[in-house]
Each structure stands twice: as C-alpha cells, then as structure tokens.
Write a protein that holds these residues in place. Structure first.
Motif, PDB file in Angstrom:
ATOM      1  N   GLY A 158      47.101 -28.860  13.735  1.00  0.00           N
ATOM      2  CA  GLY A 158      46.009 -29.167  12.973  1.00  0.00           C
ATOM      3  C   GLY A 158      46.302 -30.132  12.167  1.00  0.00           C
ATOM      4  O   GLY A 158      47.332 -30.660  11.801  1.00  0.00           O
ATOM      5  N   GLY A 181      41.031 -25.120  13.343  1.00  0.00           N
ATOM      6  CA  GLY A 181      41.997 -24.904  14.212  1.00  0.00           C
ATOM      7  C   GLY A 181      42.305 -23.458  14.425  1.00  0.00           C
ATOM      8  O   GLY A 181      41.745 -22.470  13.722  1.00  0.00           O
ATOM      9  N   ASP A 207      46.333 -25.083  10.346  1.00  0.00           N
ATOM     10  CA  ASP A 207      45.404 -26.135   9.802  1.00  0.00           C
ATOM     11  C   ASP A 207      45.469 -26.005   8.216  1.00  0.00           C
ATOM     12  O   ASP A 207      45.342 -27.164   7.820  1.00  0.00           O
ATOM     13  CB  ASP A 207      44.099 -26.021  10.407  1.00  0.00           C
TER      14      ASP A 207
END
Length: 364
Positions: free
Chosen positions: A26, A313, A334
């Motif tokens: 991410g 993500g 992420d």
C-alpha cells in the motif's frame, strides 16, 4: 479457541503463489506526531473502558511509534499490566502459519505432506489425502472439535476441557476420521485441524512443536515474553469468567497446542506484528491470499490471517479466546499500523472486545 462453524467452497492458491486476489502493499504510511499519539491514547483509553474487564491492554504501533493504554475493573496487579503474559487462544494460529512458511522456505517441508503419513508412516495416503496445508488453512474437512471431545471435556467444561483431551487422543481421532468431502474443497474453521497440524509437523521433522516454534519464530523475532504454558502466577495474567469476577485457572490446551496454547506480553505481540509490516521481517507469503470463499468470494484468507479490504489496502487480523481471556491481533500495511489487544474476561453475549479492537485497526 472456537470460531463460527462456517462452510463454503473456496478457491485455493497454495503454497503462497500470487493469485490476482490483490497484493499486501500500500501507500507508505505518513509519519505520526505527538498530537496524533495523544488522540490515539484517548481512543485506546475509551476502548479499555468499553471492554469492562478486570485487566485490559490496548497497544498500537503506527509508523514504528508505540502507544498503549492499560486499565481494568480490578485493582492494579503487582506486575504492571503491560508486562503480564496473556492467553491468546486461537490467535496462536497466526504463529502456526508463519512457522509453516518458515519451514517451507528452509526446505524442511512443502506443505503438501499427507498428515496421516506423518503421524503413521505405515499408512498409505490414498488418492486425496489431508495435507499440512489443508489443516492450517481450515480446508481439511475436519470438524471444529473431535466427535468425542464434548463427552471427554464435560466434567471440566467451565474450567479446562481441553486439558482432558491429550495429544495421543487428537491423533487417534484424526486417523479414525473419514471425511465427507474431498480435502481442499470446503472451508470449515477447525481447532481440531490445527491441533493435528502441529502434531504432524512435529512428527515430520522429528522435532517438538515447542522447539520448532522457538527456533523458527520466537527466537528470531526476540519474543522472550511468549510461551506455551503458564509459568509464574506473578507474571501470567489471571483469567475471569463471563461475569468478570469469577477466577478461572490458567488455560491448558491439552493436545491442541498449535491451535491455541500461546500466551504473550503485549510488547511481544506488537513485535510479532511489526515484523509483518517490515519488508525484511517475515516472508511475504504469510500475507499472500491462499483461498477465497463465500458469496462473491468476499472472504479472503492467507496461511496465517483473516484478510478484509479497506479503502487503502488489506487489513489482516486474528482473534482468540480461552475460558478466561481474549486477544485480538492485526496489522495494516497501508497505514503502517499494528494493534494488539488483550483482556482477562471470558467472551460473553454481545461482547464488545473484538469489535472495539477491530474498529480501531480499521480506522484510517
């Protein structure tokens, strides 16, 4: 250690090949500030209050900065709550999945070994054997618990039923079991399956589960506050019943060691999770989807984790419970966030613990 008894036909990808389900990567997380830490600390304090347990710890690592809050309805113990070891129940399965990945990377196993042949070398595997991979991903076809577990465990049902079901009985129950469906075609959460997995891995390698876990997971990650059994009442958190008052004896996993025996400090749990956020920490295979299931294939699993989508993500998590404690661990690449939460109150109707912990991890 139990979870809902769900059944569905999965699309499987093993052992850890990229499948098109989506990667774990991410956007790199933004740096946190002291202001962010203060807001998070308030959020964690509210979470501890909401859990309403004798002892509770919510600990977060975000971008490498750790914030935690401890509290509870009981008087503070002599050893600070953040330094106690807590029973994590089925969250132990995240460690089991990582161990298999490490053993396959080192060429000691493949994941495709028939479990019955590991446990009984004289037994022919048959055309569709239950493999180590099936067991650890809950696709072996085994029920959550052996058929005779309930009768054996009934005399100690409110204290330590698993202690009445030792390893040899787990093995015997597995070798007698006749699956109704071909292994790998249905997902069904199974403490029984992961218990067999641990014994089959030990048999295949000629090394005890404890030695394997220490050599390939706990030792390399420096998890010195993690163990498979209670060792010291001063440093092992004491569990309580659903009423939050009745003491519960330390959990004894019996023959279900791999499925739920671990206890750990919040510090160790965060260290374990931070390794999953570090590209050099643990192999990426533990984050790679190995199966999808459910309507629209909305449920995704890796060898170690439940995986849910977020706008930024994937989110990875596992929860666990014993007869007197609960745990939740998870991470998000992420946002660079890891969360470990523990409490010393048995799961109860409309229990807020897991939803509270999950909600914090799911926040942007």
């Amino acid at each position: 250690m139990s979870a809902p008894d769900e059944r569905s036909e999965p699309d499987m990808y093993w052992p850890g090949e990229e499948s098109g389900v989506g990667s774990a990567s991410g956007t790199p997380p933004a740096a946190t500030s002291a202001t962010d830490d203060a807001a998070l600390r308030e959020r964690l304090a509210a979470a501890v209050d909401a859990v309403d347990a004798p002892d509770a710890v919510f600990a977060v690592s975000r971008g490498g900065r750790r914030v935690q809050h401890c509290g509870g309805t009981a008087p503070p113990p002599p050893v600070p709550r953040e330094d106690l070891r807590y029973e994590i129940g089925s969250a132990s399965k995240a460690f089991a999945g990582l161990l298999l990945v490490q053993l396959t990377r080192r060429g000691l196993l493949t994941g495709g070994e028939p479990a019955a042949a590991c446990l009984d070398p004289d037994r022919l595997p048959g055309p569709h054997p239950v493999t180590l991979a099936h067991l650890v991903t809950h696709t072996s076809g085994l029920p959550n618990l052996p058929r005779d577990f309930y009768l054996r465990g009934l005399p100690a049902w409110r204290t330590n039923p698993y202690a009445r079901y030792p390893a040899d009985r787990v093995t015997d129950a597995f070798l007698r079991h006749r699956p109704r469906h071909r292994p790998g075609t249905r997902w069904r959460y199974s403490n029984f399956g992961v218990a067999v997995f641990g014994q089959a891995v030990a048999a295949a390698t000629g090394t005890s589960w404890e030695e394997l876990l220490t050599a390939h997971v706990l030792g390399p990650l420096g998890l010195r506050g993690t163990a498979l059994r209670a060792e010291d009442p001063k440093t092992d958190a004491a569990g309580h019943g659903a009423d939050g008052r009745t003491p519960v004896p330390p959990f004894d996993a019996g023959g279900f060691t791999a499925a739920g025996a671990l206890r750990a400090t919040p510090h160790d749990l965060l260290t374990f999770l931070e390794a999953h956020l570090d590209p050099e920490g643990v192999p990426g295979a533990v984050r790679t989807p190995v199966l999808q299931r459910g309507l629209g294939h909305r449920h995704v699993h890796t060898v170690s984790w439940f995986r849910h989508p977020t706008p930024g993500g994937p989110l990875y998590f596992h929860s666990g419970a014993t007869l007197g404690q609960q745990a939740f661990i998870g991470f998000r690449p992420d946002t660079g966030t890891a969360l470990a939460a523990v409490c010393t109150r048995r799961f109860r109707h409309r229990d807020p613990f897991v939803t509270t912990a999950y909600g914090i991890l799911a926040e942007p």
